[in-house]
Design a protein around this motif. Structure first.
Motif, PDB file in Angstrom:
ATOM      1  N   HIS A 177       1.525   1.991  -3.258  1.00  0.00           N
ATOM      2  CA  HIS A 177       0.099   1.493  -5.256  1.00  0.00           C
ATOM      3  C   HIS A 177      -0.341   1.412  -3.476  1.00  0.00           C
ATOM      4  O   HIS A 177      -1.954   1.255  -3.506  1.00  0.00           O
ATOM      5  N   GLU A 178      -1.237   2.912  -3.328  1.00  0.00           N
ATOM      6  CA  GLU A 178      -2.460   3.314  -2.855  1.00  0.00           C
ATOM      7  C   GLU A 178      -3.315   2.514  -3.541  1.00  0.00           C
ATOM      8  O   GLU A 178      -4.616   2.728  -2.038  1.00  0.00           O
ATOM      9  N   GLN A 179      -4.040   2.448  -4.353  1.00  0.00           N
ATOM     10  CA  GLN A 179      -4.969   1.855  -4.593  1.00  0.00           C
ATOM     11  C   GLN A 179      -4.768   0.469  -4.852  1.00  0.00           C
ATOM     12  O   GLN A 179      -6.355   0.012  -5.008  1.00  0.00           O
ATOM     13  N   ALA A 180      -3.875   0.119  -4.484  1.00  0.00           N
ATOM     14  CA  ALA A 180      -3.922  -1.684  -4.399  1.00  0.00           C
ATOM     15  C   ALA A 180      -4.578  -2.493  -2.916  1.00  0.00           C
ATOM     16  O   ALA A 180      -5.133  -1.765  -1.970  1.00  0.00           O
ATOM     17  N   ARG A 181      -6.204  -3.415  -3.497  1.00  0.00           N
ATOM     18  CA  ARG A 181      -6.348  -3.923  -2.499  1.00  0.00           C
ATOM     19  C   ARG A 181      -5.618  -5.437  -2.289  1.00  0.00           C
ATOM     20  O   ARG A 181      -5.648  -5.967  -2.895  1.00  0.00           O
ATOM     21  N   LEU A 225       0.873  -1.424   0.028  1.00  0.00           N
ATOM     22  CA  LEU A 225      -0.154  -0.180   0.012  1.00  0.00           C
ATOM     23  C   LEU A 225       0.530   1.107   0.239  1.00  0.00           C
ATOM     24  O   LEU A 225       0.360   2.016  -0.635  1.00  0.00           O
TER      25      LEU A 225
END
Length: 103
Positions: free
Chosen positions: A19-23, A16
């Motif tokens: 890649h802040e938008q990662a899930r 995260l």
């Protein structure tokens, strides 16, 4: 694959952080036996022949020894689902994961 929740949370933070938008999703499996440096996973698959090729497996259980995982695979054979046993060192990740896009 990690041994503890703390290791999982550290890996999650690393992903995260880049890649802040990662899930990020985790699976917790029951463990049969005391794990050493390797884990033997019983996975439900959609028919792939080898655990490393399974693209979206469902974890069923983790075993300290491969024989135990294979016994469980044979015990479940009658239910008509596809299962595979994979043996991995703890800490194993698919090549490039979790940062495939950064390669």
């Amino acid at each position: 694959m990690v041994r503890t929740e703390e290791e999982a949370r550290a890996l999650e933070a690393r992903v995260l952080g880049r890649h802040e938008q990662a899930r990020v999703m985790w699976e917790t499996l029951p463990v049969v036996g005391r794990l050493g440096d390797s884990v033997h996973l019983l996975l439900q698959s959609s028919g792939e022949s080898h655990a490393v090729e399974v693209t979206n497996p469902v974890g069923i259980a983790a075993f300290a020894d491969r024989e135990g995982a294979e016994r469980e695979l044979r015990a479940r054979a009658a239910d008509g689902r596809q299962y595979v046993v994979g043996s991995f060192p703890l800490g194993w990740r698919r090549a490039g994961w979790p940062f495939d896009a950064d390669r």
